[in-house]
Structures are given as structure tokens and as C-alpha cells.
Design a protein around this motif. Structure first.
Motif, PDB file in Angstrom:
ATOM      1  N   PRO B 207       0.817  -1.219   0.000  1.00 42.84           N
ATOM      2  CA  PRO B 207       0.000   0.000   0.000  1.00 42.84           C
ATOM      3  C   PRO B 207       0.848   1.267   0.000  1.00 42.84           C
ATOM      4  N   VAL B 208       1.924   1.252   0.790  1.00 41.76           N
ATOM      5  CA  VAL B 208       2.783   2.438   0.843  1.00 41.76           C
ATOM      6  C   VAL B 208       3.444   2.679  -0.506  1.00 41.76           C
ATOM      7  N   ALA B 209       3.922   1.595  -1.131  1.00 38.66           N
ATOM      8  CA  ALA B 209       4.625   1.756  -2.405  1.00 38.66           C
ATOM      9  C   ALA B 209       3.700   2.351  -3.460  1.00 38.66           C
ATOM     10  N   VAL B 210       2.463   1.885  -3.497  1.00 37.91           N
ATOM     11  CA  VAL B 210       1.521   2.388  -4.503  1.00 37.91           C
ATOM     12  C   VAL B 210       1.288   3.872  -4.328  1.00 37.91           C
ATOM     13  N   LEU B 211       1.021   4.275  -3.072  1.00 36.77           N
ATOM     14  CA  LEU B 211       0.762   5.696  -2.825  1.00 36.77           C
ATOM     15  C   LEU B 211       2.017   6.530  -3.061  1.00 36.77           C
ATOM     16  N   THR B 212       3.179   5.995  -2.636  1.00 35.79           N
ATOM     17  CA  THR B 212       4.421   6.738  -2.815  1.00 35.79           C
ATOM     18  C   THR B 212       4.683   7.030  -4.277  1.00 35.79           C
ATOM     19  N   LEU B 213       4.496   6.005  -5.115  1.00 36.81           N
ATOM     20  CA  LEU B 213       4.714   6.181  -6.547  1.00 36.81           C
ATOM     21  C   LEU B 213       3.897   7.345  -7.075  1.00 36.81           C
ATOM     22  N   PHE B 214       2.629   7.379  -6.665  1.00 35.34           N
ATOM     23  CA  PHE B 214       1.716   8.388  -7.174  1.00 35.34           C
ATOM     24  C   PHE B 214       2.123   9.797  -6.733  1.00 35.34           C
ATOM     25  N   PHE B 215       2.423   9.952  -5.421  1.00 34.21           N
ATOM     26  CA  PHE B 215       2.800  11.295  -4.950  1.00 34.21           C
ATOM     27  C   PHE B 215       4.142  11.713  -5.515  1.00 34.21           C
ATOM     28  N   THR B 216       5.076  10.755  -5.620  1.00 31.60           N
ATOM     29  CA  THR B 216       6.405  11.102  -6.100  1.00 31.60           C
ATOM     30  C   THR B 216       6.318  11.690  -7.497  1.00 31.60           C
ATOM     31  N   ALA B 217       5.471  11.087  -8.333  1.00 33.22           N
ATOM     32  CA  ALA B 217       5.332  11.582  -9.696  1.00 33.22           C
ATOM     33  C   ALA B 217       4.920  13.048  -9.691  1.00 33.22           C
ATOM     34  N   GLN B 218       3.935  13.392  -8.873  1.00 33.88           N
ATOM     35  CA  GLN B 218       3.460  14.775  -8.870  1.00 33.88           C
ATOM     36  C   GLN B 218       4.488  15.723  -8.283  1.00 33.88           C
ATOM     37  N   LEU B 219       5.013  15.330  -7.109  1.00 34.66           N
ATOM     38  CA  LEU B 219       5.909  16.225  -6.388  1.00 34.66           C
ATOM     39  C   LEU B 219       7.200  16.483  -7.147  1.00 34.66           C
ATOM     40  N   SER B 220       7.745  15.430  -7.792  1.00 31.17           N
ATOM     41  CA  SER B 220       9.044  15.609  -8.432  1.00 31.17           C
ATOM     42  C   SER B 220       8.919  16.572  -9.613  1.00 31.17           C
ATOM     43  N   ARG B 221       7.794  16.477 -10.341  1.00 31.33           N
ATOM     44  CA  ARG B 221       7.596  17.411 -11.460  1.00 31.33           C
ATOM     45  C   ARG B 221       7.478  18.837 -10.954  1.00 31.33           C
ATOM     46  N   PHE B 222       6.773  18.967  -9.856  1.00 26.37           N
ATOM     47  CA  PHE B 222       6.549  20.304  -9.319  1.00 26.37           C
ATOM     48  C   PHE B 222       7.864  20.905  -8.830  1.00 26.37           C
ATOM     49  N   THR B 223       8.656  20.078  -8.118  1.00 32.10           N
ATOM     50  CA  THR B 223       9.958  20.550  -7.650  1.00 32.10           C
ATOM     51  C   THR B 223      10.821  20.950  -8.833  1.00 32.10           C
ATOM     52  N   ARG B 224      10.766  20.141  -9.893  1.00 34.84           N
ATOM     53  CA  ARG B 224      11.585  20.431 -11.066  1.00 34.84           C
ATOM     54  C   ARG B 224      11.250  21.801 -11.628  1.00 34.84           C
ATOM     55  N   SER B 225       9.952  22.078 -11.802  1.00 36.86           N
ATOM     56  CA  SER B 225       9.634  23.356 -12.441  1.00 36.86           C
ATOM     57  C   SER B 225       9.960  24.517 -11.507  1.00 36.86           C
ATOM     58  N   ALA B 226       9.783  24.316 -10.199  1.00 41.93           N
ATOM     59  CA  ALA B 226      10.136  25.387  -9.263  1.00 41.93           C
ATOM     60  C   ALA B 226      11.641  25.654  -9.303  1.00 41.93           C
ATOM     61  N   MET B 227      12.433  24.572  -9.368  1.00 44.13           N
ATOM     62  CA  MET B 227      13.883  24.712  -9.433  1.00 44.13           C
ATOM     63  C   MET B 227      14.303  25.405 -10.729  1.00 44.13           C
ATOM     64  N   LEU B 228      13.676  24.996 -11.822  1.00 42.93           N
ATOM     65  CA  LEU B 228      14.031  25.581 -13.114  1.00 42.93           C
ATOM     66  C   LEU B 228      13.817  27.084 -13.097  1.00 42.93           C
ATOM     67  N   ASP B 229      12.679  27.509 -12.517  1.00 41.17           N
ATOM     68  CA  ASP B 229      12.404  28.945 -12.430  1.00 41.17           C
ATOM     69  C   ASP B 229      13.522  29.665 -11.704  1.00 41.17           C
ATOM     70  N   ASN B 230      13.979  29.050 -10.605  1.00 40.03           N
ATOM     71  CA  ASN B 230      14.960  29.734  -9.779  1.00 40.03           C
ATOM     72  C   ASN B 230      16.361  29.685 -10.363  1.00 40.03           C
ATOM     73  N   LEU B 231      16.707  28.579 -11.012  1.00 41.14           N
ATOM     74  CA  LEU B 231      18.075  28.444 -11.520  1.00 41.14           C
ATOM     75  C   LEU B 231      18.387  29.460 -12.612  1.00 41.14           C
ATOM     76  N   ASN B 232      17.352  30.006 -13.233  1.00 42.39           N
ATOM     77  CA  ASN B 232      17.600  30.994 -14.279  1.00 42.39           C
ATOM     78  C   ASN B 232      17.591  32.431 -13.753  1.00 42.39           C
ATOM     79  N   GLN B 233      17.455  32.575 -12.453  1.00 42.73           N
ATOM     80  CA  GLN B 233      17.357  33.932 -11.897  1.00 42.73           C
ATOM     81  C   GLN B 233      18.734  34.590 -11.804  1.00 42.73           C
ATOM     82  N   ASP B 234      18.687  35.910 -11.676  1.00 42.77           N
ATOM     83  CA  ASP B 234      19.934  36.668 -11.612  1.00 42.77           C
ATOM     84  C   ASP B 234      20.762  36.344 -10.368  1.00 42.77           C
TER      85      ASP B 234
END
Lengths: 309, 337
Positions: B207-234
Motif C-alpha cells: 500500500p505504501v509503495a503504490v501511494l508513494t509512486l503516485f505522490f512522487t510523480a506529482q511532487l518531483s515534477r513540481f519541484t523540477r519546475s520550481a527549481m528551473l524557475d529559480n536556476l535561471n534567476q539573476d
């Protein structure tokens, strides 16, 4: 004489080779470059062709019971196997796809319609902004899945009496999913409208005396169309998942009426006997949703006018 | 800040009232009968009496106010009494909100089921956060690298494949074929020694693995786009040109700023995961809150359904407030107005 024909021939030739570039042509050009989106569209078209014309080719009746041949496994006669009553899984998956996709599309249309309307009204008319956004926030705070379960359970019987078992559930599911899924679109559209409203072309239209309705229809709506299309694509995916989840919890369509979620629900008790029973419908749900999501991604990149390649 | 906090909390109250009204109205207007499940041999007059004692014949608004009073005042007191063991004045006369199905107090049932849900969902959420943030950071640090491409693709699959399918696949692979993990979560299992702890780990894995997979997919994408925004800042360029090490630039400068939206998303996601657990609990037969809700829905147990739906709604509103407050706390740019 000869020189004049030459001169006039040049622009004629030039016009013939250089087609005018249109907004949608540009979008299509960008979309084609998105590999996954193209793969997704191809796969989705194949799935749609399959569920539309498949039952004409694979003519086994999905409700035909052949108890002797139950749990047949994957054989030439039943490529996807049969269930506990000997019904052919391939035929059931094909029929189930029609229902699942139809629900996805109709629920999306309802959701997008409400969402766009609320978003346009809230963004354009200042006095409506605050109440409508409050309403949106309130809807966003409703626990969707529990409410869906409850509403389907409570109103299933009365609709079944009025419209018959299948159509009744279809109408109920579609309306409930649509009415509980319009909020992201409304927020998106409102934001776009707010930024669009102050643009020069809208101000120009207004100063020429255009009525509100025409400004919204001719100037604002076309400009918010692309985010709406993208959001529509994603909401098809989520509607398909929601319907499957409902069916999976045993609260969707009646048992002998196959949808992908329902097939999973029916098959999950026979995992040890034939995993094929859940494998195929599950794969179809996942594949369809994946394709739709890829297409959505591609559309988002393609329709964004700020990205010009 | 204090004023902002207060205002934010005060706005939440009318929202909650409206939601409670909506939930109450939907359920109350529905054609569901509290005595529908009782044996058919009970004569009609008795049936009517039972309905009356359950308060099902009161006018709508009376029922709503009674329900609200019960839910907002009486039940919290009951919970406090139960947890601390103290008695408030009038605790004998205070009503208990009863389930139609089991005739036992709803709050007791919920408290009984809560730990199971919290265990499964909480562990999964924690794992997802631990896994997703590094993936998002690495993906954003080298966008369109192979790691990023694979990550994007897997994440797409992760949130396209519904949890009820991944769950069944896991059962087919790990418990039917490999026989590594049990497919049913046994909640009566007590951890007393190493061996029983091991059994617990094995049964909680799927049960934990199933839920983890699902949240990880969402969270990792979100972290990626947040990081991308910041890495291009002055300020990142400034940090680099100051001669800071890459590690320091990425972790101290970019990541800390990127975590602002991620923290909000994590807070906003908590109520969602309770709902997501509905399905997972059903697959692995975890007798948590989700399962309680489903049996209540199937049995037409209105009070239970109302209570649980309302609790889910409260969770959403509360975590919205928490997310807003967290946002204001970690991001000094937010003006409190």
C-alpha cells in the motif's frame, strides 16, 4: 514584352510556394515536433478506431455467457481470456472503452463549459469577481471523491427509474464529474481574462462602442481559447480516471454493463486465477490517460504563443 | 503577521459553514431511509417511532442546527474526554452522534480507524517527499538530460496509471507470483518483537509503495519546475560569480527558494491523500477511514457519511489555511493584506 512577363511571373510563383502562415497552422507545426504528443495522438486514434469499429470485427457478444469456457486464459478463441461467467474479455474491453471515453469527453464538455463561463464572468465583470471566486474556492474545498460516491449512491435509483439503468448512471456520472471539476478552468480563464481586459485591443474595441457581449465573444474568448483547450485535454484524462475509480469502488455502472473501471472491479477477485481480467482493462485505462496527458503536454507547448520556434 | 493570520482563519469559518450546509443538504435531501436496513418484519408504526427517535422527521433547518451543534460542540468535547480521561460537567447528558449501522458513537469508530490510515498514508507521503525532491532538483539542474527525460516520462506514467491499477499489478507480481508480500493488510497485527516488526514491514510495503509512486510523480515534477524557475534567476548568477561552490549555489540558494511553492503543495496535498487512500485501502483491505466511508456509503449510514465527508472538508480547509500561513512564513515577499 518578354521582360514584363518575367517580372509578373516572379511574384506569382512566389505566392504559390509561400502559403500564408496561420495561428493554427503554426500550432500544428509545433505540435508535430513534440514526439511524445505525436505518439500519444497516434495511439489514441488507434484506440478510438478500435473501440468504434472493433465490435464490428470482433463480433462476439460481450454479454454472452459460456460457463463451460470460464477463465479460459489467453487463447486464439479469446485473445484476452474470459471471465468467471465465460464472457469474452476482448469484447467487453472494446465495449467498455466506448463508455469510458464517452464519459471522459462529455464530463469534460460540461466542466469546461461551466468553468469558462464562470471564469469569463468573474474576470470581465468586476462586481461578479468576488462572489464567483468565493464560490470557486468553496467548490475547491469540497472533498470530491467522497462526495462523488455519496451523490452517485443517493441519486442512482431515482435516475435509474427515469432514464433506465445505463443512461441514468451515465447522465448522473457525467453531470457529477463535470459539476465538481470546473474550478481549475474557471480560475485559469479568470486570470487570462483579467490580463486580457486591459490590453490595447480590448480598450480600442470598447472605445469604438462595442457592447460587452461582443467584446467578450470576439476579442477575449478567442484569446483565452488555448489555455481552455489544454485544460480540456487534461480534464478528459481526469474524468476517465474518476469514472474508473467510481466503478472500481463498485458504485458506477450496473455489473453486466462493462466499463473499464467496472471490469477491473469484477476482475480483482480472480487475480490468482486469471490476471488477464484486470490486466487488459487496466492497461487500456492507463494507456488512454497517458496518451491524453501527452497530447495535453504537446498542446500546451504548441499553443503557447510566447514560444515561437 | 498576527493580523494576517487572524484574518485568514476568520475567512475559513464561513467557508466551512457553507460547506457543512452543502454536505448536510445533499445527504438530507436524498431519498435514503434510516430504517431501510432493518428487518421487514418490523411493523410500520414501530418503524415510524424509530424514525422519530432518530430525529429523521424534524424540519430541515432544525436538523441542520442540531447536527452542527453536535458536530462542533458536543463531539469535540467527547473526543477530549476520551483522550484525556477527564469529565466535563454535563458529560452524562451530552448526546453521542450514533452510526445508523452499528449504533455506536461515530467519533469512537473514527478514532479507531484513524491510526491505520495515518500510518499508511503518512509513511507514503514521507517517502514521496524524500524521493521526489532530489529527483526534481537533479532533473532541473540538467534539464533535458537523459536523467530528466527518463524522469519526466516515468512521472507521466506515474500519474497517468491510476492507483487502483498499480495496486492490482503489485498484487499480481509481488503476492500472487513472487509471494513476497501479503495482499491483505492485517490491522490486528501487533508489533512486539523483531519478527512481528518484519511482518508489519512486509504487509505495509505494497500500500505504501503504490501511494508513494503516485505522490512522487506529482511532487518531483513540481519541484523540477520550481527549481528551473529559480536556476535561471539573476541571483544564481551572482552567487556563481561570487565563486561559491556549485553545491552551495544549488542547495543553499536555488533549493531553498524553490522549496517555497513545494512546501505549499505538500500542505495542500495532505487532504488529497486522505481521499486517495480511499482506493488504496479498498485494494489492500486496510480498515482505515476510507474503508469506513465506503461501508457507510454502501449501507446508507447517513450520519457516518456526513461526519466523514465533513471531516475531509475540514481537513481541506484547515490545510489551505496552513499552506497560506506557511507561504507567508517562508516567503518574506508576501505582503500581508
Amino acid at each position: 514584352m518578354a521582360t514584363t512577363t518575367k517580372v509578373s511571373a516572379l511574384p506569382l510563383d512566389y505566392k504559390a510556394t509561400q502559403k500564408p502562415r496561420t495561428l493554427w497552422g503554426d500550432a500544428w507545426r509545433r505540435f508535430r515536433k513534440h514526439l511524445l504528443a505525436m505518439l500519444g495522438s497516434t495511439a489514441l486514434i488507434i484506440i478510438m478506431l478500435g473501440i468504434t469499429f472493433g465490435p464490428l470485427i470482433w463480433t462476439l457478444d460481450p454479454t454472452y455467457i459460456d460457463i463451460v469456457d470460464s477463465f479460459s486464459g489467453m487463447t486464439a478463441e479469446h485473445p484476452f481470456g474470459t471471465d468467471n461467467l465465460g464472457r469474452d474479455t476482448l469484447a467487453r474491453v472494446l465495449y467498455g472503452g466506448r463508455v469510458s471515453l464517452a464519459i471522459g469527453v462529455v464530463a469534460m464538455l460540461i466542466g469546461i463549459l461551466i468553468g469558462t463561463l464562470v471564469g469569463l464572468l468573474a474576470g470581465y465583470f468586476k462586481f461578479l469577481d468576488s462572489p464567483l471566486m468565493r464560490l470557486t474556492d468553496m467548490f475547491l474545498s469540497l472533498p470530491l471523491l467522497p462526495l462523488l460516491l455519496v451523490i452517485t449512491l443517493l441519486f442512482r435509483d431515482s435516475l435509474r427509474v427515469t432514464f433506465g439503468p445505463e443512461l441514468g448512471i451515465f447522465i448522473l456520472t457525467v453531470i457529477v464529474i463535470g459539476c465538481l471539476g470546473w474550478m481549475p478552468t474557471a480560475r485559469l480563464v479568470r486570470g487570462e481574462v483579467l490580463s486580457m481586459k486591459e490590453r490595447e485591443f480590448v480598450v480600442a474595441a470598447r472605445s469604438l462602442g462595442a457592447p460587452d457581449f461582443r467584446i467578450v465573444r470576439n476579442h477575449i474568448l478567442p484569446n483565452v481559447l488555448s489555455p481552455v483547450i489544454v485544460s480540456a485535454t487534461f480534464s478528459i484524462a481526469s474524468a476517465i480516471i474518476t469514472e474508473s475509480a467510481l466503478s472500481f469502488l463498485g458504485l458506477g455502472f450496473p455489473p453486466d454493463f462493462p466499463t473499464w473501471g467496472r471490469l477491473l472491479f469484477d476482475g480483482k477477485d480472480f487475480l490468482t486465477l486469471t490476471p488477464a481480467l484486470v490486466l487488459w482493462p487496466g492497461l487500456m485505462i492507463s494507456l488512454t490517460v497517458l496518451c491524453v496527458n501527452f497530447i495535453g503536454d504537446g498542446l500546451r507547448d504548441a499553443l503557447d504563443p510566447r514560444i515561437t520556434k | 503577521m498576527g493580523q494576517y493570520l487572524l484574518r485568514r482563519v476568520l475567512i475559513a469559518i464561513p467557508t466551512l459553514l457553507v460547506i457543512s450546509f452543502v454536505i448536510f443538504a445533499i445527504l438530507d435531501l436524498s431519498p435514503s431511509d434510516p430504517v431501510g436496513n432493518l428487518p421487514l418484519t418490523i411493523p410500520a408504526e414501530v418503524r415510524e417511532k424509530i424514525r422519530e427517535t432518530l430525529g429523521a422527521n424534524d424540519p430541515f433547518l432544525v436538523k441542520y442546527v442540531k447536527w452542527l451543534n453536535q458536530f462542533l460542540i458536543s463531539e469535540p468535547l467527547n473526543v477530549i474526554e476520551k483522550i484525556t480521561g477527564t469529565k466535563f460537567p454535563g458529560s452524562e447528558e451530552r448526546l453521542r452522534y450514533l452510526s445508523w449501522q452499528t449504533r455506536s458513537p461515530i467519533i469512537d469508530l473514527i478514532l479507531e480507524r484513524l491510526p491505520q490510515t495515518l500510518w499508511v498514508v503518512g509513511t507514503a507521503y514521507m517517502f514521496a517527499i524524500i524521493i521526489a525532491i532530489p529527483i526534481g532538483v537533479i532533473s532541473a539542474y540538467k534539464p533535458y538530460s537523459i536523467f530528466d527525460q527518463v524522469g519526466t516520462f516515468l512521472a507521466m506514467i506515474g500519474f497517468s496509471v491510476p492507483t487502483f491499477f498499480t495496486g492490482l499489478i503489485f498484487i499480481i507480481i509481488f503476492s500472487v507470483n513472487l509471494k513476497w508480500f501479503p495482499s491483505i493488510y492485517d490491522t490486528t497485527h501487533r508489533v512486539t518483537d523483531i519478527e512481528s516488526f518484519w511482518v508489519q514491514m512486509r504487509q505495509i510495503f505494497m500500500p505504501v509503495a503504490v501511494l508513494t509512486l503516485f505522490f512522487t510523480a506529482q511532487l518531483s515534477r513540481f519541484t523540477r519546475s520550481a527549481m528551473l524557475d529559480n536556476l535561471n534567476q539573476d541571483y544564481i548568477r551572482t552567487a556563481r560569480s561570487k565563486g561559491l561552490s556549485e553545491r552551495r549555489v544549488v542547495i543553499r540558494h536555488a533549493l531553498r527558494n524553490s522549496l517555497i511553492p513545494v512546501v505549499t503543495l505538500v500542505a495542500l496535498g495532505i487532504p488529497q491523500i486522505f481521499q486517495g487512500a480511499l482506493i488504496t485501502e479498498q485494494i489492500f483491505r486496510v480498515n482505515g477511514l476510507g474503508q469506513l466511508l465506503i461501508t457507510a456509503v454502501q449501507g446508507g449510514d447517513l450520519p457516518m457519511v456526513q461526519a466523514l465527508t465533513f471531516i475531509f472538508a475540514v481537513l481541506i480547509v484547515v490545510f489551505n489555511v496552513i499552506a497560506d500561513i506557511l507561504y507567508a512564513l517562508v516567503d518574506p515577499r508576501i505582503a500581508y493584506h
